[in-house]
Design a protein around this motif. Sequence first.
Motif, PDB file in Angstrom:
ATOM      1  N   ASP A  64       0.963  20.130   0.864  1.00 26.90           N
ATOM      2  CA  ASP A  64       0.784  21.026   2.011  1.00 26.90           C
ATOM      3  C   ASP A  64      -0.207  20.472   3.036  1.00 26.90           C
ATOM      4  O   ASP A  64      -0.581  21.170   3.981  1.00 26.90           O
ATOM      5  N   ASP A  65      -0.603  19.223   2.896  1.00 29.58           N
ATOM      6  CA  ASP A  65      -1.583  18.608   3.802  1.00 29.58           C
ATOM      7  C   ASP A  65      -0.882  18.087   5.052  1.00 29.58           C
ATOM      8  O   ASP A  65      -0.553  16.912   5.161  1.00 29.58           O
ATOM      9  N   MET A  66      -0.666  18.976   5.998  1.00 31.39           N
ATOM     10  CA  MET A  66       0.062  18.605   7.210  1.00 31.39           C
ATOM     11  C   MET A  66      -0.783  17.780   8.183  1.00 31.39           C
ATOM     12  O   MET A  66      -0.278  17.341   9.214  1.00 31.39           O
ATOM     13  N   ALA A  67      -2.038  17.545   7.845  1.00 26.72           N
ATOM     14  CA  ALA A  67      -2.892  16.670   8.659  1.00 26.72           C
ATOM     15  C   ALA A  67      -3.047  15.288   8.020  1.00 26.72           C
ATOM     16  O   ALA A  67      -3.846  14.481   8.469  1.00 26.72           O
ATOM     17  N   ALA A  68      -2.264  14.995   6.997  1.00 25.50           N
ATOM     18  CA  ALA A  68      -2.323  13.700   6.317  1.00 25.50           C
ATOM     19  C   ALA A  68      -1.931  12.579   7.274  1.00 25.50           C
ATOM     20  O   ALA A  68      -1.190  12.800   8.243  1.00 25.50           O
ATOM     21  N   ALA A  69      -2.396  11.394   6.992  1.00 27.53           N
ATOM     22  CA  ALA A  69      -2.089  10.242   7.842  1.00 27.53           C
ATOM     23  C   ALA A  69      -0.584  10.062   8.025  1.00 27.53           C
ATOM     24  O   ALA A  69      -0.108   9.794   9.139  1.00 27.53           O
TER      25      ALA A  69
ATOM     26  N   GLU B 256       0.858  -1.184   0.000  1.00 28.91           N
ATOM     27  CA  GLU B 256       0.000   0.000   0.000  1.00 28.91           C
ATOM     28  C   GLU B 256       0.893   1.233   0.000  1.00 28.91           C
ATOM     29  O   GLU B 256       1.751   1.377   0.866  1.00 28.91           O
ATOM     30  N   THR B 257       0.688   2.128  -0.963  1.00 26.62           N
ATOM     31  CA  THR B 257       1.526   3.309  -1.077  1.00 26.62           C
ATOM     32  C   THR B 257       0.751   4.574  -0.723  1.00 26.62           C
ATOM     33  O   THR B 257      -0.405   4.743  -1.094  1.00 26.62           O
ATOM     34  N   HIS B 258       1.442   5.458   0.004  1.00 23.46           N
ATOM     35  CA  HIS B 258       0.899   6.751   0.416  1.00 23.46           C
ATOM     36  C   HIS B 258       1.827   7.813  -0.162  1.00 23.46           C
ATOM     37  O   HIS B 258       2.954   7.986   0.299  1.00 23.46           O
ATOM     38  N   LEU B 259       1.355   8.511  -1.178  1.00 21.03           N
ATOM     39  CA  LEU B 259       2.173   9.376  -2.018  1.00 21.03           C
ATOM     40  C   LEU B 259       1.937  10.850  -1.759  1.00 21.03           C
ATOM     41  O   LEU B 259       0.797  11.293  -1.597  1.00 21.03           O
ATOM     42  N   THR B 260       3.040  11.611  -1.772  1.00 15.05           N
ATOM     43  CA  THR B 260       2.963  13.061  -1.864  1.00 15.05           C
ATOM     44  C   THR B 260       4.007  13.527  -2.870  1.00 15.05           C
ATOM     45  O   THR B 260       5.117  13.002  -2.914  1.00 15.05           O
ATOM     46  N   VAL B 261       3.608  14.473  -3.702  1.00 12.12           N
ATOM     47  CA  VAL B 261       4.447  15.001  -4.768  1.00 12.12           C
ATOM     48  C   VAL B 261       4.633  16.492  -4.517  1.00 12.12           C
ATOM     49  O   VAL B 261       3.651  17.221  -4.348  1.00 12.12           O
ATOM     50  N   SER B 262       5.881  16.939  -4.500  1.00 15.27           N
ATOM     51  CA  SER B 262       6.130  18.364  -4.252  1.00 15.27           C
ATOM     52  C   SER B 262       5.767  19.204  -5.468  1.00 15.27           C
ATOM     53  O   SER B 262       5.665  18.702  -6.589  1.00 15.27           O
ATOM     54  N   ARG B 263       5.598  20.494  -5.238  1.00 14.71           N
ATOM     55  CA  ARG B 263       5.296  21.405  -6.340  1.00 14.71           C
ATOM     56  C   ARG B 263       6.431  21.419  -7.368  1.00 14.71           C
ATOM     57  O   ARG B 263       6.198  21.451  -8.571  1.00 14.71           O
ATOM     58  N   SER B 264       7.658  21.402  -6.881  1.00 13.82           N
ATOM     59  CA  SER B 264       8.802  21.390  -7.793  1.00 13.82           C
ATOM     60  C   SER B 264       8.845  20.111  -8.606  1.00 13.82           C
ATOM     61  O   SER B 264       9.285  20.118  -9.763  1.00 13.82           O
ATOM     62  N   ALA B 265       8.405  19.012  -8.019  1.00 11.94           N
ATOM     63  CA  ALA B 265       8.376  17.742  -8.756  1.00 11.94           C
ATOM     64  C   ALA B 265       7.415  17.820  -9.933  1.00 11.94           C
ATOM     65  O   ALA B 265       7.661  17.206 -10.978  1.00 11.94           O
ATOM     66  N   LEU B 266       6.339  18.559  -9.774  1.00 12.15           N
ATOM     67  CA  LEU B 266       5.389  18.712 -10.888  1.00 12.15           C
ATOM     68  C   LEU B 266       6.051  19.411 -12.068  1.00 12.15           C
ATOM     69  O   LEU B 266       5.825  19.053 -13.228  1.00 12.15           O
ATOM     70  N   LEU B 267       6.882  20.396 -11.781  1.00 16.96           N
ATOM     71  CA  LEU B 267       7.616  21.083 -12.834  1.00 16.96           C
ATOM     72  C   LEU B 267       8.608  20.122 -13.494  1.00 16.96           C
ATOM     73  O   LEU B 267       8.698  20.062 -14.725  1.00 16.96           O
ATOM     74  N   THR B 268       9.324  19.366 -12.682  1.00 13.49           N
ATOM     75  CA  THR B 268      10.272  18.382 -13.214  1.00 13.49           C
ATOM     76  C   THR B 268       9.543  17.357 -14.079  1.00 13.49           C
ATOM     77  O   THR B 268      10.029  16.971 -15.147  1.00 13.49           O
TER      78      THR B 268
ATOM     79  N   ALA C 109      17.290  17.091   7.054  1.00  9.20           N
ATOM     80  CA  ALA C 109      18.500  17.136   7.881  1.00  9.20           C
ATOM     81  C   ALA C 109      18.370  18.124   9.028  1.00  9.20           C
ATOM     82  O   ALA C 109      18.917  17.903  10.117  1.00  9.20           O
ATOM     83  N   SER C 110      17.649  19.215   8.801  1.00  8.73           N
ATOM     84  CA  SER C 110      17.522  20.249   9.841  1.00  8.73           C
ATOM     85  C   SER C 110      16.258  20.108  10.678  1.00  8.73           C
ATOM     86  O   SER C 110      16.045  20.886  11.600  1.00  8.73           O
ATOM     87  N   GLY C 111      15.423  19.136  10.351  1.00  2.78           N
ATOM     88  CA  GLY C 111      14.201  18.931  11.128  1.00  2.78           C
ATOM     89  C   GLY C 111      13.093  19.900  10.797  1.00  2.78           C
ATOM     90  O   GLY C 111      12.107  19.994  11.533  1.00  2.78           O
ATOM     91  N   LEU C 112      13.226  20.621   9.687  1.00  4.94           N
ATOM     92  CA  LEU C 112      12.165  21.527   9.270  1.00  4.94           C
ATOM     93  C   LEU C 112      11.074  20.736   8.564  1.00  4.94           C
ATOM     94  O   LEU C 112      11.359  19.906   7.717  1.00  4.94           O
ATOM     95  N   SER C 113       9.852  20.995   8.919  1.00  2.00           N
ATOM     96  CA  SER C 113       8.729  20.286   8.307  1.00  2.00           C
ATOM     97  C   SER C 113       7.854  21.270   7.561  1.00  2.00           C
ATOM     98  O   SER C 113       6.702  21.489   7.904  1.00  2.00           O
ATOM     99  N   SER C 114       8.405  21.865   6.516  1.00  2.00           N
ATOM    100  CA  SER C 114       7.660  22.878   5.778  1.00  2.00           C
ATOM    101  C   SER C 114       6.794  22.283   4.669  1.00  2.00           C
ATOM    102  O   SER C 114       6.019  22.997   4.052  1.00  2.00           O
ATOM    103  N   SER C 115       6.945  20.978   4.423  1.00  2.00           N
ATOM    104  CA  SER C 115       6.115  20.291   3.429  1.00  2.00           C
ATOM    105  C   SER C 115       5.733  18.930   4.002  1.00  2.00           C
ATOM    106  O   SER C 115       6.323  18.464   4.984  1.00  2.00           O
TER     107      SER C 115
ATOM    108  N   ILE D 199       6.320  16.104   2.617  1.00  2.00           N
ATOM    109  CA  ILE D 199       7.428  15.161   2.436  1.00  2.00           C
ATOM    110  C   ILE D 199       8.399  15.255   3.602  1.00  2.00           C
ATOM    111  O   ILE D 199       8.756  14.236   4.205  1.00  2.00           O
ATOM    112  N   SER D 200       8.823  16.468   3.956  1.00  2.00           N
ATOM    113  CA  SER D 200       9.784  16.597   5.056  1.00  2.00           C
ATOM    114  C   SER D 200       9.150  16.243   6.400  1.00  2.00           C
ATOM    115  O   SER D 200       9.818  15.670   7.273  1.00  2.00           O
ATOM    116  N   ARG D 201       7.869  16.511   6.589  1.00  2.00           N
ATOM    117  CA  ARG D 201       7.189  16.124   7.833  1.00  2.00           C
ATOM    118  C   ARG D 201       7.095  14.604   7.943  1.00  2.00           C
ATOM    119  O   ARG D 201       7.400  14.030   8.987  1.00  2.00           O
ATOM    120  N   ALA D 202       6.694  13.936   6.866  1.00  2.00           N
ATOM    121  CA  ALA D 202       6.582  12.476   6.899  1.00  2.00           C
ATOM    122  C   ALA D 202       7.955  11.837   7.103  1.00  2.00           C
ATOM    123  O   ALA D 202       8.078  10.831   7.807  1.00  2.00           O
TER     124      ALA D 202
END
Length: 190
Positions: A67-72, A32-44, A97-103, A105-108
Amino acid sequence: MSTRRIAVGISGASGFAYGVRLLQLLRELDIETHLTVSRSALLTMTHETDYKLADVTALACVTYRCDDMAAAISSGSFRTLGMIVAPCSMKTLAEIASGLSSSLISRAADVTLKERRPLVLLARETPYTLAHLRNMVAVTEMGGIVAPPVPAFYARPASLDAMIDHTLGRVLDLFGLDCGAVRRWKETQA
């Protein structure tokens, strides 16, 4: 855990095909996969592939906005086998690396580390700056695995797809999953 699930992040580094193929392989393995794609990835995605976002999200079991910081997957109580970020941009690596959870992906990824689950980052950039290397060391010290997608030429890949499959097969090995895509050193193929 009765359900085998993995969080997948696709960030904005070159190599969007790694994320897509990873989702395909995990589907074949009944993960079972739980996916998030960054905005920059959409451009790529638009520069490197002919995929549309709907094509990619259709490969995942569950998809979340970046930006769904309430995601499972933003909670440690949501059990997973771990997380893979494929590809992982240097920005995403720095946030982890710095523990910032601004997206998401980094929060998960932060949640994955705090829960002591495997976190594998396919860091995509070359050459590395000292900041990149220090961030890789920091993530490794926290328990993450930095796995730049470097081809294994001993496998004698016949195509770009074979190189991608081999790399992702080695990543899935880290989760105890065998997708059958790895030509193993000194082993015969079945």
